[in-house]
Design a protein around this motif. Sequence first.
Motif, PDB file in Angstrom:
ATOM      1  N   ARG A 121       0.816  -1.135   0.023  1.00 38.24           N
ATOM      2  CA  ARG A 121       0.005  -0.045  -0.154  1.00 38.24           C
ATOM      3  C   ARG A 121       0.774   1.416  -0.005  1.00 38.24           C
ATOM      4  O   ARG A 121       0.434   2.367  -0.529  1.00 38.24           O
ATOM      5  N   GLU A 122       2.145   1.142   0.643  1.00 40.30           N
ATOM      6  CA  GLU A 122       2.876   2.348   0.529  1.00 40.30           C
ATOM      7  C   GLU A 122       3.804   2.396  -0.565  1.00 40.30           C
ATOM      8  O   GLU A 122       4.654   3.470  -0.722  1.00 40.30           O
ATOM      9  N   GLY A 123       3.700   1.539  -1.402  1.00 39.92           N
ATOM     10  CA  GLY A 123       4.478   1.379  -2.628  1.00 39.92           C
ATOM     11  C   GLY A 123       5.711   0.602  -2.733  1.00 39.92           C
ATOM     12  O   GLY A 123       6.445   0.668  -3.635  1.00 39.92           O
ATOM     13  N   TYR A 124       6.023  -0.096  -1.737  1.00 40.92           N
ATOM     14  CA  TYR A 124       7.249  -0.922  -1.698  1.00 40.92           C
ATOM     15  C   TYR A 124       7.302  -2.218  -2.467  1.00 40.92           C
ATOM     16  O   TYR A 124       6.169  -2.807  -2.654  1.00 40.92           O
ATOM     17  N   GLU A 125       8.344  -2.511  -2.985  1.00 39.49           N
ATOM     18  CA  GLU A 125       8.536  -3.800  -3.644  1.00 39.49           C
ATOM     19  C   GLU A 125       8.652  -4.851  -2.516  1.00 39.49           C
ATOM     20  O   GLU A 125       9.555  -4.936  -1.684  1.00 39.49           O
TER      21      GLU A 125
ATOM     22  N   LEU B 213      24.279  -2.458   3.351  1.00 40.08           N
ATOM     23  CA  LEU B 213      23.607  -1.319   3.660  1.00 40.08           C
ATOM     24  C   LEU B 213      21.877  -1.678   3.980  1.00 40.08           C
ATOM     25  O   LEU B 213      21.151  -0.871   4.304  1.00 40.08           O
ATOM     26  N   THR B 214      21.603  -2.914   3.906  1.00 39.43           N
ATOM     27  CA  THR B 214      20.394  -3.535   4.145  1.00 39.43           C
ATOM     28  C   THR B 214      19.983  -3.390   5.783  1.00 39.43           C
ATOM     29  O   THR B 214      21.207  -3.692   6.746  1.00 39.43           O
ATOM     30  N   LYS B 215      18.764  -2.617   5.995  1.00 34.82           N
ATOM     31  CA  LYS B 215      18.532  -2.354   7.336  1.00 34.82           C
ATOM     32  C   LYS B 215      17.639  -3.621   7.714  1.00 34.82           C
ATOM     33  O   LYS B 215      17.005  -4.386   6.985  1.00 34.82           O
ATOM     34  N   ILE B 216      17.674  -4.140   9.199  1.00 36.91           N
ATOM     35  CA  ILE B 216      17.002  -5.416   9.573  1.00 36.91           C
ATOM     36  C   ILE B 216      16.048  -4.792  10.678  1.00 36.91           C
ATOM     37  O   ILE B 216      16.463  -4.041  11.597  1.00 36.91           O
ATOM     38  N   ILE B 217      14.620  -5.222  10.437  1.00 34.61           N
ATOM     39  CA  ILE B 217      13.636  -4.834  11.790  1.00 34.61           C
ATOM     40  C   ILE B 217      13.357  -6.204  12.359  1.00 34.61           C
ATOM     41  O   ILE B 217      12.798  -7.030  11.252  1.00 34.61           O
TER      42      ILE B 217
ATOM     43  N   LYS C 232       5.361  -7.947  18.656  1.00 35.54           N
ATOM     44  CA  LYS C 232       4.095  -8.453  18.259  1.00 35.54           C
ATOM     45  C   LYS C 232       3.094  -8.352  19.272  1.00 35.54           C
ATOM     46  O   LYS C 232       3.541  -8.824  20.503  1.00 35.54           O
ATOM     47  N   PRO C 233       1.736  -8.121  19.506  1.00 30.24           N
ATOM     48  CA  PRO C 233       1.429  -7.542  17.981  1.00 30.24           C
ATOM     49  C   PRO C 233       1.736  -6.048  17.639  1.00 30.24           C
ATOM     50  O   PRO C 233       1.789  -5.416  18.927  1.00 30.24           O
ATOM     51  N   PHE C 234       1.907  -5.824  16.428  1.00 28.62           N
ATOM     52  CA  PHE C 234       2.589  -4.649  16.245  1.00 28.62           C
ATOM     53  C   PHE C 234       1.016  -3.446  15.994  1.00 28.62           C
ATOM     54  O   PHE C 234       0.229  -4.073  15.766  1.00 28.62           O
ATOM     55  N   ASP C 235       1.552  -2.170  15.823  1.00 27.71           N
ATOM     56  CA  ASP C 235       0.514  -1.168  15.387  1.00 27.71           C
ATOM     57  C   ASP C 235       0.959  -0.871  13.992  1.00 27.71           C
ATOM     58  O   ASP C 235       1.941  -0.620  13.598  1.00 27.71           O
ATOM     59  N   ASN C 236      -0.270  -1.206  13.125  1.00 27.55           N
ATOM     60  CA  ASN C 236       0.002  -0.868  11.806  1.00 27.55           C
ATOM     61  C   ASN C 236       0.880   0.562  11.313  1.00 27.55           C
ATOM     62  O   ASN C 236       1.734   0.434  10.517  1.00 27.55           O
ATOM     63  N   ASP C 237       0.172   1.453  11.940  1.00 28.76           N
ATOM     64  CA  ASP C 237       0.575   2.859  11.594  1.00 28.76           C
ATOM     65  C   ASP C 237       2.203   2.957  12.073  1.00 28.76           C
ATOM     66  O   ASP C 237       3.119   3.791  11.431  1.00 28.76           O
ATOM     67  N   VAL C 238       2.531   2.575  13.505  1.00 29.65           N
ATOM     68  CA  VAL C 238       3.969   2.439  13.867  1.00 29.65           C
ATOM     69  C   VAL C 238       4.710   1.745  13.164  1.00 29.65           C
ATOM     70  O   VAL C 238       6.002   2.507  12.924  1.00 29.65           O
ATOM     71  N   PHE C 239       4.304   0.629  12.558  1.00 34.60           N
ATOM     72  CA  PHE C 239       5.216  -0.181  11.644  1.00 34.60           C
ATOM     73  C   PHE C 239       5.567   0.382  10.600  1.00 34.60           C
ATOM     74  O   PHE C 239       6.756   0.645  10.131  1.00 34.60           O
ATOM     75  N   ILE C 240       4.496   1.234   9.705  1.00 37.32           N
ATOM     76  CA  ILE C 240       4.679   1.671   8.479  1.00 37.32           C
ATOM     77  C   ILE C 240       5.580   3.075   8.516  1.00 37.32           C
ATOM     78  O   ILE C 240       6.630   3.344   7.802  1.00 37.32           O
ATOM     79  N   SER C 241       5.124   3.990   9.693  1.00 39.92           N
ATOM     80  CA  SER C 241       5.877   5.055   9.818  1.00 39.92           C
ATOM     81  C   SER C 241       7.460   4.717  10.075  1.00 39.92           C
ATOM     82  O   SER C 241       8.386   5.398   9.888  1.00 39.92           O
ATOM     83  N   THR C 242       7.905   3.514  10.683  1.00 45.77           N
ATOM     84  CA  THR C 242       9.131   3.179  10.910  1.00 45.77           C
ATOM     85  C   THR C 242       9.837   2.927   9.732  1.00 45.77           C
ATOM     86  O   THR C 242      10.897   3.334   9.588  1.00 45.77           O
ATOM     87  N   VAL C 243       9.000   2.182   8.920  1.00 46.04           N
ATOM     88  CA  VAL C 243       9.604   1.517   7.527  1.00 46.04           C
ATOM     89  C   VAL C 243      10.009   2.952   6.971  1.00 46.04           C
ATOM     90  O   VAL C 243      11.322   3.140   6.088  1.00 46.04           O
ATOM     91  N   ASN C 244       9.049   3.769   6.768  1.00 45.78           N
ATOM     92  CA  ASN C 244       9.046   5.132   5.813  1.00 45.78           C
ATOM     93  C   ASN C 244      10.382   5.908   6.465  1.00 45.78           C
ATOM     94  O   ASN C 244      11.163   6.550   5.642  1.00 45.78           O
ATOM     95  N   GLU C 245      10.408   5.969   7.774  1.00 46.22           N
ATOM     96  CA  GLU C 245      11.595   6.761   8.354  1.00 46.22           C
ATOM     97  C   GLU C 245      12.783   6.306   7.877  1.00 46.22           C
ATOM     98  O   GLU C 245      13.974   7.061   7.422  1.00 46.22           O
ATOM     99  N   ILE C 246      13.131   4.998   8.124  1.00 49.52           N
ATOM    100  CA  ILE C 246      14.403   4.428   7.628  1.00 49.52           C
ATOM    101  C   ILE C 246      14.627   4.740   6.181  1.00 49.52           C
ATOM    102  O   ILE C 246      15.766   4.843   5.678  1.00 49.52           O
ATOM    103  N   MET C 247      13.557   4.392   5.477  1.00 51.02           N
ATOM    104  CA  MET C 247      13.861   4.845   3.948  1.00 51.02           C
ATOM    105  C   MET C 247      13.984   6.273   3.645  1.00 51.02           C
ATOM    106  O   MET C 247      14.806   6.491   2.667  1.00 51.02           O
ATOM    107  N   ALA C 248      13.444   7.269   4.430  1.00 50.74           N
ATOM    108  CA  ALA C 248      13.638   8.566   4.353  1.00 50.74           C
ATOM    109  C   ALA C 248      15.171   9.173   4.383  1.00 50.74           C
ATOM    110  O   ALA C 248      15.848   9.931   4.270  1.00 50.74           O
ATOM    111  N   TYR C 249      15.541   8.476   6.090  1.00 50.63           N
ATOM    112  CA  TYR C 249      16.891   9.154   6.665  1.00 50.63           C
ATOM    113  C   TYR C 249      17.941   8.148   6.853  1.00 50.63           C
ATOM    114  O   TYR C 249      18.980   8.270   7.179  1.00 50.63           O
ATOM    115  N   GLY C 250      17.569   6.718   6.361  1.00 48.46           N
ATOM    116  CA  GLY C 250      18.684   5.659   6.333  1.00 48.46           C
ATOM    117  C   GLY C 250      18.832   5.167   7.711  1.00 48.46           C
ATOM    118  O   GLY C 250      19.352   5.745   8.545  1.00 48.46           O
TER     119      GLY C 250
END
Lengths: 128, 912
Positions: free
Chosen positions: A29-33, A81-85, A110-128
Amino acid sequence: MQISGHSAKILVVDDEPNIVIALEYLLQREGYEVQKAYNGQQALDCMENWTPDIVVLDVMMPGMNGFEVARRLREIPALELTKIIFLTAKGTQRDKESGYASGAEYYMIKPFDNDVFISTVNEIMAYG
Amino acid sequence: MSLSLVIGCSLAYISLLFLIAWWVDKRAERGVSVVNNPYVYALSLAVYCTAWTFFGSVGRATTGGLSFLGVYLGPTLLAPLWYMMLRKIILISKNQRITSIADFISSRYGKSTTLGVIVTLIAVLGIVPYISIQLKAVTFGINTLTHFKSGAAPAPTSFWLDSGFWVTVAMASFTGVFGTRKLDPNERHEGLVAAVAFESIVKLITFSAVGLFVTFGIYNGFGDLFTQATLREDTAKMLTFESSGITPFSWNVLVMLSLFAIILLPRQFHISVVENTSPRHIPKAMWVFPLYLLLINIFVLPIALAGKMIFDAGIHPDTYVLSLPLEKGAAWLALAAFIGGFSAATSMIVVEATALSIMFSNHILVPLLIRMRSIGRNHLVNGAARLLDIRRISILLMLFLAYLYQKSVGSTYDLVSVGLISFTAAAQLAPVVIGGLYWKRATHQGAVAGLIVGFIVWAFCLPLPSMAQAGIISNSFVNEGLFHISFLKPYALFGVTGIDPITHAAFWSLLFNAWTYAIVSVNTQPTMLSLTQADLFVNIHKYISGHEYDILKREAKIGDLKAVLNRYLGETRTLALLSDYQVYNKVVLDDHQTAQADLVSFVETSLAGAIGAASARVVIDSVAKEDPISLDEVMRILDQTREAVQHSRIMEEKNEELKTLTLQLTEANVQLKQLDRLKADFITTVTHELRTPVTSIKALSKIILDDYARLDEERRTAYLQIIVNESDRISRLINQVLDIEKLRSEEPVQQMEQLELTEIVLHAVDGVQQLLTERNIKCTITPTNLSLPVNGNRDKLIQVVVNLLSNALKFCNQQEGRIDIHLKQKDRFVFLGIRDNGPGIPAQARQLIFEQFTQLHSKEQGKPHGTGLGLYITKKIVEQHHGSIRVESEPGHGALFEIILPLSNDEPLDRV
């Protein structure tokens, strides 16, 4: 979501197919492969010719557990460079420490919150 | 010779004895012992030689040749044996303050009152005839002196005129004074012993004087006498053994009897044991006493030969010692010889009566009086004075019994025969005494039985026939046998003939006595007291050597001990040893103080290392003095030792218990820790297993909530289906966790009843029929008509079958699923097998699958549905029904789960 001109690649590793389904939906949904693996070996096999930006890794899996997968991943120069969550039901402080020690950058319980998970992923992708 | 002269001389002689005894007792009171001397001891032992020896040996030699020697050869030939036994008996008796042979036997067998009474009765009945012959000998002597060649003494018309009666009275008063002068706790009478020793000298001198007179006065020495004797047929015969009519067997019996007598006759026991002042006197006595016997027997044969040659049949051979000097005009020598015989008789009577009265009063009268006192007659036993009166009464009783015996029976026999009857009676004590000394297993019951049987046989074979011959009882049993049974003739028991009555009686009575004693002992259990006493008697050396138990309380001046150590070990070592001792025992040793027993033992042990144990013992004895120890003390020490041993045994047991307990606690702790870890693991696992479906549910429901419009119909339905499935998974997990908790409590299965396994299986298959149809799985049950009664809880057994079916459903081939159910009965068990046609189970997983949270994964699909608890629960339920579960599988060819349950024992049902 497009960052640096290419679509970010994420590998989801979990032995619970239903969790994989949920994670796959959220990330797509966020557009990731997204690539999927149901155990450690599958994950490592998958990364031989596919370099993800992020690996979402479960810990308790049959065969090789998540910590072991992370340690092996860290030995592969191409995946430097691969990040691990870690995304796991194991939530003690000691588990977390083991997780970071095996080379992970993030540790989510787990169980995780969908929004927290997605924003974490987005942050990683935005700032490395 | 006038009667008054004879009586006057006798009285003068008795006065002399009184004087000697009185002087010795006085000195003893001042602490100077005259009798503490081996020669006095040996001479006092010669109380063995009685008037029988003095007069009777000559008589016996005249009729039986050399046979008179038998009773003197015994103590000589068997001196080594005698020495061993006597030494042991003395050690025991001193240790236990034994007062008589009856006391000795009773003490050995657990201080038995019964045995004391039995031994006393045997002694009294056996010895009274012996005392009677002494009286007879003295009467005989007086009559010979006063009526020689003037015809036989007239038979007395009343006892007032009977010299025998007055002899008895004289003896009784003499004994009463000597034997009961004071009450000594050790029953030691030094005056008496001195008088007896003196009398032994008188016996020897007077008899030898007569012998010398005959040999050298009447004849010209031994050569002349024996040459003349060989010329006459009757006297020549006396010099051969054949004439004695005694077989080798009889000789042996005689020698044995005399050995027993020298120890066991009450007077011998009294003189050799009770009156013994020190065991050190024994070795010397062992050769002095036989020498005495040799000397006193030298002239027996010459006197007998001379008497036979000089007199005709009118003179009784027993009087030759007196009549030969009388015939040849040596009246004073005859009188001296009479005094010699008189002294032989008095010494025997005094000692024997004293010994018997001690036994009689201690074992019969006093217990009787104590019993009477217990019923309220307090005044009868009242201190030492009373006790002495009891003694005196006993002495009077003994002597008048003897007098009566002599009056009624005594004249039938010669002196030696009556003496041997007594010897045989005393020999009855031999088995219990010898056994008591060397055989620990001997019991009180054995001793009682042996003595009674021996005594009865003795009485039947010797005194009863003699009484019959005296006309007191019917004579018929002597010739015809008891109850007219010829095997029971008192002189030919069991048809044994050809041996003389004494040997015959001794053989049979001792045989029965010893065997009864041995057999009864082996078959009875000794009492505790009897056991400790047995140990004390048999192992007396252990108790007095002080190595195992330091039972002797030895004391010595510390200065003396130091001096001894200095002499044998040198000053340096002595100082080192003593300072060691002071440090170890935390004491300071002062030369002027008295060392206690443990220090004495320490010094002795130290010395033993240098000069050997035996020498060390001697050296220490020279400086240490021994405290006499009472029997009570011995028993107390024994008790303490036993208690200590018992105590330490209990401590050991407790210690062992404690060790075991500690071990069990450690094990329990390990188990608890393991359980704790298992519990923690279980909780971790359950938490994980709960979190996983919750994760899916939360994520997917949030997706539907957030993106409801954006999701297509198909995907929404799929996600909702997952949510429902995962919710089911959670409830299933919760149920199974609860099931496991129930199984863990290990309560027995509730509501057990008789069930038909076939019916259960059909019911379970019915329950999953929907799923089978959905997945197109073929399910078979063979057979369906078999009656398989089992005991169990219906719901639980259905759960088991459903679990196994669900398992099979899950793993069966997806395209052509097949489940085969087999039922059968074999022996007392029923078998239920459920086979699927899935991928099978790898060998390494076959045991694991029955553990908690173990699930098989397929590579492609990840985890299957399920909690990993199903088979675990199934196994537990089967085990609660006393059954077992196993799995068989070949990878690729499916798996077979088989349950085995015991067949119901109840009547079979016919439900199917």
